[in-house]
Design an enzyme around this catalytic site. Structure first.
Site, PDB file in Angstrom:
ATOM      1  N   ARG A 168      13.614 -65.738 -62.192  1.00  0.00           N
ATOM      2  CA  ARG A 168      14.488 -66.495 -61.300  1.00  0.00           C
ATOM      3  C   ARG A 168      14.189 -67.983 -61.356  1.00  0.00           C
ATOM      4  NH1 ARG A 168      13.917 -61.658 -57.516  1.00  0.00           N
ATOM      5  NH2 ARG A 168      12.377 -62.787 -56.300  1.00  0.00           N
ATOM      6  N   LYS A 197      11.570 -48.045 -59.355  1.00  0.00           N
ATOM      7  CA  LYS A 197      11.307 -48.955 -58.237  1.00  0.00           C
ATOM      8  C   LYS A 197      12.191 -48.500 -57.069  1.00  0.00           C
ATOM      9  CE  LYS A 197      12.371 -53.871 -57.356  1.00  0.00           C
ATOM     10  NZ  LYS A 197      12.235 -55.228 -57.916  1.00  0.00           N
ATOM     11  N   GLU A 229       4.151 -59.206 -62.240  1.00  0.00           N
ATOM     12  CA  GLU A 229       5.589 -59.234 -62.542  1.00  0.00           C
ATOM     13  C   GLU A 229       6.098 -60.637 -62.239  1.00  0.00           C
ATOM     14  OE1 GLU A 229       8.028 -56.413 -60.304  1.00  0.00           O
ATOM     15  OE2 GLU A 229       9.725 -57.805 -60.425  1.00  0.00           O
TER      16      GLU A 229
HETATM   17  C1  3PG Z   1      11.492 -59.816 -55.012  1.00  0.00           C
HETATM   18  O1  3PG Z   1      12.540 -59.513 -55.495  1.00  0.00           O
HETATM   19  O2  3PG Z   1      11.145 -60.994 -54.845  1.00  0.00           O
HETATM   20  C2  3PG Z   1      10.586 -58.724 -54.646  1.00  0.00           C
HETATM   21  O3  3PG Z   1      11.284 -57.609 -54.288  1.00  0.00           O
HETATM   22  C3  3PG Z   1       9.559 -59.115 -53.621  1.00  0.00           C
HETATM   23  O4  3PG Z   1      10.073 -58.977 -52.369  1.00  0.00           O
HETATM   24  P1  3PG Z   1       9.165 -59.413 -51.134  1.00  0.00           P
HETATM   25  O5  3PG Z   1       9.080 -60.913 -51.147  1.00  0.00           O
HETATM   26  O6  3PG Z   1       9.897 -58.894 -49.920  1.00  0.00           O
HETATM   27  O7  3PG Z   1       7.816 -58.784 -51.303  1.00  0.00           O
END
Ligand code: 3PG
Length: 215
Positions: A46, A130, A42
């Site tokens: 961003r 999720k 995934e």
């Molecule tokens: C994110 O939005 O970056 C994910 O939820 C991953 O979160 P994490 O860095 O706490 O695993």
């Protein structure tokens, strides 16, 4: 071919959530994950490089199932599909986004944090969600308590999960896999430290006794 979200979540124990600054890193990252036993990625939207990274992965590493994360607006669905992304993840439940993805044929994994949101998602015809942010929302204890009341729903908890606690989520009857940045932390990607990514991936697969499943 449009894939079912439940199939995507059943490919292995973890979906790495990655943030990529340089799209050309996408294929090397995908290969390192595959070598470690992980076959779904995934890519969060961003960074400006995200969709080009998905395109590069899809073009050069066809064994990797690649999707995008942080999909917030229906207006981005066209670009997401053009990148070749095979699924999308949103942090929360937006019924307009759910409907737009359905119309576009883009499999969507939306986030929920409460039972009310889970009920709304179920009402919208979704059965795979999720659970985000998982740690802040009560961790495995909270998710386990959702199962008896909404047994048809399956989850990918994400947010604040590391290799050590992945196993306690994966032991739950309503968890198909976990999501997180821990297999491929942003620092490792920036440093092109593919060895760390490969070793992290192997660790989580061996901890949970699961490698990726193809087919
Ligand atoms: C994110 O939005 O970056 C994910 O939820 C991953 O979160 P994490 O860095 O706490 O695993």
């Amino acid at each position: 071919m449009t894939l079912a979200v439940r199939y995507i979540l059943s490919r292995g124990p973890v979906i790495p959530v990655v943030t990529i600054d340089d799209a050309t890193d996408g294929p090397d990252l995908a290969r390192a994950l595959l070598e470690g036993g992980i076959s779904v990625i995934e890519v969060t939207m961003r960074t400006p490089a995200a969709l080009a990274a998905v395109r590069a992965i899809r073009d050069t590493v066809p064994e990797m199932l690649a999707g995008v994360g942080t999909l917030l607006d229906p207006g981005r669905i066209g670009d997401v599909l053009a990148s070749g992304a095979q699924f999308a993840v949103s942090p929360g439940l937006d019924l307009a986004l759910v409907e737009a993805c359905r119309e576009a044929g883009l499999p969507l994994l939306p986030g929920i944090q409460t039972v009310s949101e889970a009920m709304a998602a179920r009402r919208a015809g979704l059965d795979t969600l999720k659970f985000f942010p998982a740690k802040a929302a009560g961790g495995p204890g909270a998710l386990g308590q959702i199962h008896p009341v909404l047994p048809e729903l399956k989850f990918c908890p994400t947010g604040g999960i590391g290799a050590a606690d992945a196993k306690s989520y994966l032991a739950l009857a309503n968890v198909l896999c976990v999501g997180g940045s821990f297999p491929a932390p942003t620092d490792a990607i920036r440093a092109r430290d593919w060895k760390t990514v490969r070793e992290n991936s192997k660790t989580v697969c061996s901890l949970t006794g699961q490698g990726f499943r193809q087919g």
